[in-house]
Scaffold this motif. Structure first.
Motif, mmCIF file in Angstrom:
data_model
loop_
_atom_site.group_PDB
_atom_site.id
_atom_site.type_symbol
_atom_site.label_atom_id
_atom_site.label_comp_id
_atom_site.label_asym_id
_atom_site.label_seq_id
_atom_site.Cartn_x
_atom_site.Cartn_y
_atom_site.Cartn_z
ATOM 1 N N PHE B 65 -9.727 24.216 -29.410
ATOM 2 C CA PHE B 65 -10.288 23.636 -28.257
ATOM 3 C C PHE B 65 -11.206 24.320 -27.466
ATOM 4 O O PHE B 65 -12.256 23.970 -26.921
ATOM 5 C CB PHE B 65 -8.926 23.151 -27.246
ATOM 6 N N THR B 69 -15.097 23.201 -26.640
ATOM 7 C CA THR B 69 -15.400 22.647 -25.372
ATOM 8 C C THR B 69 -16.001 23.973 -24.723
ATOM 9 O O THR B 69 -16.562 23.863 -23.458
ATOM 10 C CB THR B 69 -14.318 22.005 -24.629
ATOM 11 N N PHE B 296 -7.914 15.722 -26.519
ATOM 12 C CA PHE B 296 -8.008 16.549 -27.690
ATOM 13 C C PHE B 296 -6.980 16.430 -28.248
ATOM 14 O O PHE B 296 -6.758 16.337 -29.607
ATOM 15 C CB PHE B 296 -8.579 17.913 -27.096
ATOM 16 N N ASN B 299 -6.133 13.170 -30.292
ATOM 17 C CA ASN B 299 -6.921 13.049 -31.326
ATOM 18 C C ASN B 299 -6.051 13.074 -32.654
ATOM 19 O O ASN B 299 -5.519 14.340 -32.826
ATOM 20 C CB ASN B 299 -7.808 14.298 -31.302
#
Lengths: 271, 406
Positions: B65, B69, B296, B299
């Motif tokens: 993550f 990001t 996220f 997903n």
């Protein structure tokens, strides 16, 4: 005059890390969840009376064992020659370098029914038995973890004692036992008192030990306080009240013990 | 002369001391701010071992993550719902993503502590199965996105427990045959009482004090049979044969299925089903980034890694299809519809019932409220002893003083 040089940092330390937390404990003990003044927490403390009694009792037993094992150990160490003495003290200190939880965890596997001790006795044909999950296991854990705090103060007092006093007693015809009872032991009393306080206080307020070695069946007052702050029955006010009562108890105990030592030699703070 | 020198030294010392502290605070405020300008950090507060951290070959989800990001993740864990609630109430840390379970979500909604999610930002939430939408704890489905679910079952040591698997039910925890071999939940009042309630065939969401008292009495009756109250050591103890029976969460089955001695069964009479979901607290400072994080996690590519690691059940059938078929088709991991139809999720109880549950549970743990008089007596004895010694010493001193005078 000279003493004042070190005072500012000391006062800073004292205020931020002793006085402020202590007054917070007192403040929380006398307030309810909404922040109003209340005595109900102190009243609720006595619901846990049997836990208190158990903690005091187990702490007392643990302290007695620490003294009975610790004093002879300290005495012997203070008698041997200097090389040997340094080595022995290092050996006493060594376990302190390992984490408290880790040591206790190791003891769990040793004391289990399928553990080392049990297997050993089984091998000898005595039969297997479980030593863990009993109050004795908890006391054992306390003695094991805190005995260093008994040995070190007694040792440091014994080592400072004037050997000539013993020689003088011998010259005057006292036997070994009498020398010990009339000279050595009274002189080592400040160390003994400090040792007792340093073992009794953590033993009474210990937590985790009863969970790990006692199987969580006989909770100690430390566990109850732990639950009030971190556990599922969250109530810091009650937790503070229990801590306050425990603190008062410890103060009274230290006060009694301090009376056995001369004013100048006192090492334990008390009321 | 010497005195003046000392006083000067004293003042210099004080000055230096204060200066050091001020400089420290100053630097800290500058650098603290700088960092937050550069990178946003979100505080994620999750159950212990409830995310894939790259430890056994699966993806390190938080690192991934951060990589994708540029948002830093400050990841911390808690033990149970109640401590999460306590932390949200009492701590100065502002959490951005939390993972409470069903009844706690209902409580957080009721107390207005979590915020409505922005589902435009959580597009992946559409992969969640229908049966997990609009659950009773979040009827409008606005506050939470399910992450994992599971049931409470019975773990047992096959070598010691000789009852046939089909016959194992909740009352086995009260069977004197297994005295000293039974483990119990250590830190969750609701789970502990739920077992007694299930045994008594009462609702686990009961709000009747009498029912709860009966359940607590069952727990007191059970005390002599218990080996210990534990949480995560369950499998060490069952695996080694130190204990034989324990209630625990179904996720642990896969993790421990390597040890052939450990069996797992979900009683046919029904059990507790729990859902852990992601929420965003009201006082979060980075709500946008928190939504991004939840998206996220939902997903499917990431969820597969997560579920493979944490071993709970997934609420996404897309993900379930991609799991190891041995796990995905196992009735032990994903209980049959028949069992699920008899299983209930916890409801949020009214505050007074919650307090009663906690108190009853504590009472069973400390073996009743007694010994009050004894404790007071001991206190009095200590105080008396203290004063006697003081008075004795005082008198002795006076006597000595008098002797000295004469």
């Amino acid at each position: 005059m000279k003493k004042r040089v070190v005072l500012p940092p000391y006062i800073f330390w004292l205020v931020t890390f002793v006085l402020v937390p202590m007054s917070l404990v007192v403040y929380f003990a006398f307030t309810d969840k909404n922040g109003n003044f209340s005595l109900s927490n102190l009243n609720d403390v006595f619901l846990y009376s049997n836990v208190f009694l158990r903690s005091i009792w187990l702490g007392f037993i643990a302290t007695s064992f620490c003294f009975l094992i610790g004093y002879p150990t300290a005495y012997i160490i203070s008698r041997v020659n200097i090389k040997c003495r340094k080595f022995l003290i290092a050996m006493i200190m060594l376990p302190m370098w390992t984490n408290f939880l880790l040591k206790t965890y190791a003891w769990m596997t040793i004391l289990e029914e399928r553990g080392f001790v049990s297997c050993f006795f089984q091998f000898l044909g005595i039969g297997k038995f479980s030593l863990i999950n009993t109050s004795s296991a908890v006391v054992f854990g306390m003695v094991y973890n805190f005995i260093t705090y008994m040995i070190l103060p007694i040792y440091s007092v014994l080592i400072r004692n004037d050997r000539h006093l013993v020689e003088a007693a011998q010259d005057l015809g006292a036997n070994q036992l009498k020398i010990f009872l009339k000279v050595t032991f009274p002189l080592s009393l400040p160390g003994v008192i400090a040792g007792i306080a340093m073992v009794f206080v953590p033993s009474v307020s210990t937590f985790v030990l009863s969970k790990m070695l006692g199987g969580g069946k006989d909770l100690l007052i430390g566990d109850i306080i732990d639950m009030q702050f971190l556990g599922s029955v969250y109530n810091p006010c009650l937790g503070s009240a229990i801590s306050l009562v425990l603190m008062i108890l410890v103060f009274i105990c230290s006060g009694i013990m301090n009376q056995f030592v001369k004013r100048e030699e006192r090492t334990v703070i008390a009321l | 002369m010497k005195n003046i020198k000392l006083i000067i030294r004293n003042k210099v010392f004080l000055f230096v001391f204060v200066a050091v502290i001020l400089v420290f605070l100053f630097l800290k405020s500058i650098f603290g701010n700088c960092q937050s300008f550069k990178k946003i950090t979100i505080n994620v507060y999750n159950w212990g071992n409830h995310i894939s951290d790259g430890s056994n070959g699966y993806l390190d989800v938080n690192a991934e993550f951060e990589k994708r990001t540029g948002i830093q993740v400050n990841y911390t864990t808690y033990l149970d719902n109640e401590s999460l609630f306590a932390k949200l109430n009492g701590s100065s840390t502002k959490y951005d993503v939390i993972f409470p379970s069903d009844y706690m979500i209902a409580k957080l909604i009721e107390k207005d502590m979590i915020t409505k999610l922005d589902f435009n930002m959580i597009k992946n939430a559409s992969t969640i199965d229908k049966e997990f939408l609009n659950p009773q704890y979040d009827p409008t489905n606005e506050y939470s996105v399910p992450y994992t679910w599971g049931v409470i079952g019975i773990f047992y040591n096959k070598k010691i427990v000789d009852d046939p698997k089909e016959k194992i039910d909740w009352d086995i925890f009260w069977n004197p045959k297994y005295k000293g071999k039974i483990l119990m939940f250590e830190n969750s009042p609701r789970d502990a009482l739920a077992l007694s309630l299930l045994k008594l065939k009462l609702s686990i969401n009961t709000t009747k004090i009498e029912d709860l008292q009966r359940a607590a009495q069952e727990m007191i009756n059970q005390r002599p049979l218990i080996n210990s109250y534990v949480s995560e050591q369950v499998f060490d103890k069952i695996g080694s044969g130190e204990a034989a029976l324990a209630p625990y969460y179904s996720d642990a089955y896969i993790v421990n299925s390597k040890n052939e001695d450990i069996g797992f069964v979900v009683p046919k009479s029904g059990t507790n089903k729990f859902v852990n979901a992601m929420c965003v607290p009201k006082d979060s400072n980075h709500k946008k980034e928190a939504m991004q994080y939840i998206n996220f996690i939902c997903n499917p590519d990431i969820a597969v890694e997560n579920i493979s690691h944490v071993a709970y059940c997934t609420p996404q059938s897309v993900v379930r299809k991609r799991l190891d078929p041995k796990v995905a088709n196992s009735e032990l991991v994903y209980p049959s519809k028949e069992i699920l139809s008899k299983s209930f999720t916890y409801k949020n109880l009214p505050d007074d019932i919650n307090i009663a549950v906690n108190n009853l549970w504590l009472k069973t743990r400390i073996d009743g409220y007694n010994g009050k008089l004894k404790l007071i007596l001991i206190f009095l004895i200590f105080i008396l002893l203290y004063f006697t010694i003081l008075i004795y010493k005082f008198i002795k001193k006076r006597k000595e003083f008098k002797l000295y005078e004469f």
